[in-house]
Write a protein that holds these residues in place. Structure first.
Motif, PDB file in Angstrom:
ATOM      1  N   LYS A   1       3.205   5.256  -1.310  1.00  0.00           N
ATOM      2  CA  LYS A   1       2.360   5.523  -2.476  1.00  0.00           C
ATOM      3  C   LYS A   1       0.923   4.836  -2.455  1.00  0.00           C
ATOM      4  O   LYS A   1       0.817   4.307  -1.186  1.00  0.00           O
ATOM      5  CB  LYS A   1       3.046   4.878  -3.865  1.00  0.00           C
ATOM      6  CG  LYS A   1       4.143   5.572  -4.384  1.00  0.00           C
ATOM      7  CD  LYS A   1       4.687   5.072  -5.501  1.00  0.00           C
ATOM      8  CE  LYS A   1       5.949   5.922  -5.863  1.00  0.00           C
ATOM      9  NZ  LYS A   1       6.486   5.746  -7.127  1.00  0.00           N
ATOM     10  N   ASN A   2       0.186   4.934  -3.217  1.00  0.00           N
ATOM     11  CA  ASN A   2      -1.127   4.406  -3.030  1.00  0.00           C
ATOM     12  C   ASN A   2      -1.301   3.104  -2.712  1.00  0.00           C
ATOM     13  O   ASN A   2      -2.231   2.395  -2.257  1.00  0.00           O
ATOM     14  CB  ASN A   2      -2.133   4.941  -4.207  1.00  0.00           C
ATOM     15  CG  ASN A   2      -2.934   6.136  -4.023  1.00  0.00           C
ATOM     16  OD1 ASN A   2      -3.071   6.707  -3.007  1.00  0.00           O
ATOM     17  ND2 ASN A   2      -3.132   6.772  -5.110  1.00  0.00           N
ATOM     18  N   LYS A   3      -0.278   2.082  -3.577  1.00  0.00           N
ATOM     19  CA  LYS A   3      -0.124   0.942  -3.527  1.00  0.00           C
ATOM     20  C   LYS A   3       0.131   0.343  -2.046  1.00  0.00           C
ATOM     21  O   LYS A   3      -0.263  -0.667  -1.331  1.00  0.00           O
ATOM     22  CB  LYS A   3       0.952   0.424  -4.325  1.00  0.00           C
ATOM     23  CG  LYS A   3       1.507  -1.124  -4.228  1.00  0.00           C
ATOM     24  CD  LYS A   3       2.755  -1.449  -5.040  1.00  0.00           C
ATOM     25  CE  LYS A   3       3.882  -0.869  -4.478  1.00  0.00           C
ATOM     26  NZ  LYS A   3       4.653  -1.559  -3.753  1.00  0.00           N
ATOM     27  N   ASP A   4       1.157   1.130  -1.244  1.00  0.00           N
ATOM     28  CA  ASP A   4       1.437   0.935  -0.128  1.00  0.00           C
ATOM     29  C   ASP A   4       0.476   1.036   1.004  1.00  0.00           C
ATOM     30  O   ASP A   4       0.137   0.371   1.872  1.00  0.00           O
ATOM     31  CB  ASP A   4       2.872   1.722   0.370  1.00  0.00           C
ATOM     32  CG  ASP A   4       3.865   1.372  -0.793  1.00  0.00           C
ATOM     33  OD1 ASP A   4       4.304   0.306  -0.743  1.00  0.00           O
ATOM     34  OD2 ASP A   4       4.178   2.402  -1.193  1.00  0.00           O
ATOM     35  N   LEU A   5      -0.273   2.206   0.756  1.00  0.00           N
ATOM     36  CA  LEU A   5      -1.512   2.537   1.462  1.00  0.00           C
ATOM     37  C   LEU A   5      -2.646   1.388   1.437  1.00  0.00           C
ATOM     38  O   LEU A   5      -3.121   0.780   2.560  1.00  0.00           O
ATOM     39  CB  LEU A   5      -2.207   3.740   0.889  1.00  0.00           C
ATOM     40  CG  LEU A   5      -3.434   4.042   1.807  1.00  0.00           C
ATOM     41  CD1 LEU A   5      -3.174   4.850   3.117  1.00  0.00           C
ATOM     42  CD2 LEU A   5      -4.375   5.149   0.716  1.00  0.00           C
ATOM     43  N   ARG A   6      -2.751   0.821   0.314  1.00  0.00           N
ATOM     44  CA  ARG A   6      -3.832  -0.109  -0.153  1.00  0.00           C
ATOM     45  C   ARG A   6      -3.355  -1.511   0.838  1.00  0.00           C
ATOM     46  O   ARG A   6      -4.256  -2.277   1.353  1.00  0.00           O
ATOM     47  CB  ARG A   6      -4.260  -0.523  -1.305  1.00  0.00           C
ATOM     48  CG  ARG A   6      -5.188   0.699  -1.881  1.00  0.00           C
ATOM     49  CD  ARG A   6      -5.419   0.560  -3.301  1.00  0.00           C
ATOM     50  NE  ARG A   6      -6.306   1.407  -3.664  1.00  0.00           N
ATOM     51  CZ  ARG A   6      -6.213   2.723  -4.067  1.00  0.00           C
ATOM     52  NH1 ARG A   6      -5.158   3.315  -3.498  1.00  0.00           N
ATOM     53  NH2 ARG A   6      -7.037   3.513  -4.336  1.00  0.00           N
TER      54      ARG A   6
ATOM     55  N   LYS B   1      -1.113   7.641   9.624  1.00  0.00           N
ATOM     56  CA  LYS B   1      -1.544   8.810   8.905  1.00  0.00           C
ATOM     57  C   LYS B   1      -1.271  10.032   9.351  1.00  0.00           C
ATOM     58  O   LYS B   1      -1.355  11.013   8.597  1.00  0.00           O
ATOM     59  CB  LYS B   1      -3.121   8.446   8.979  1.00  0.00           C
ATOM     60  CG  LYS B   1      -3.787   7.262   8.399  1.00  0.00           C
ATOM     61  CD  LYS B   1      -5.261   7.446   8.633  1.00  0.00           C
ATOM     62  CE  LYS B   1      -5.850   7.164   9.965  1.00  0.00           C
ATOM     63  NZ  LYS B   1      -7.348   6.853  10.046  1.00  0.00           N
TER      64      LYS B   1
ATOM     65  N   SER C   1       7.415   9.632   4.289  1.00  0.00           N
ATOM     66  CA  SER C   1       7.171   8.308   3.720  1.00  0.00           C
ATOM     67  C   SER C   1       7.903   7.368   4.887  1.00  0.00           C
ATOM     68  O   SER C   1       7.408   6.330   5.248  1.00  0.00           O
ATOM     69  CB  SER C   1       7.712   8.012   2.432  1.00  0.00           C
ATOM     70  OG  SER C   1       6.817   8.690   1.499  1.00  0.00           O
TER      71      SER C   1
END
Length: 146
Positions: free
Chosen positions: A38-43, A112, A117
């Motif tokens: 998710k976005n949290k993991d990306l950040r 990327k 996932s």
């Protein structure tokens, strides 16, 4: 200037290592737990990348403003390689940490291109953890905690 950069390099290292450790653990747990990326993991992963790159830049500035840098012309490569402290600061620490940042960057780039996932977490977990291990292997621990 040297002292300011040295202190900044030392304190930023705590933050960079903490975030990199957190990113590695997050990726390994995400991989083993089959979580969605998710976005949290990306950040979290992006902050690990950014903070480690900033640490590298601070370290490069420190390397070139350090009085130790003059040892290259004073005693030469042979003299530096014979002295374990000089070898650590002028050769091992910079080269191994640059290699570690390269691995972290490869992990970021490879994640990327992944479709699933699990593969995203896998690439980040593998490369960030290898980078972290390399960084931890070349920290001058005796100086860091004194």
């Amino acid at each position: 200037m040297y002292e300011t950069v040295r202190v900044l390099h030392s304190y930023w290292a705590y933050l960079a290592l903490l975030i990199l450790l957190f990113a590695s653990i997050n990726a390994v747990l995400g991989f083993s737990g089959n979580r969605d990326f998710k976005n949290k993991d990306l950040r979290i992963s992006l902050f690990g990348l950014i903070f480690s790159h900033i640490q590298l830049l601070i370290g490069l500035v420190l390397y070139f403003v350090s009085a130790r840098f003059a040892m290259w012309s004073e005693i030469g490569m042979g003299g530096i390689m014979k002295d374990s402290v000089s070898r650590l600061y002028l050769v091992e620490h910079p080269i191994v940490n640059i290699l570690a940042i390269v691995l972290i960057t490869i992990g970021w780039s490879k994640h990327k291109k992944q479709e699933t996932s699990k593969k995203k977490f896998g690439k980040i977990g593998l490369f960030y953890t290898l980078g972290l291990i390399l960084i931890l292997s070349r920290i001058p621990w005796d100086v860091w905690f004194s």
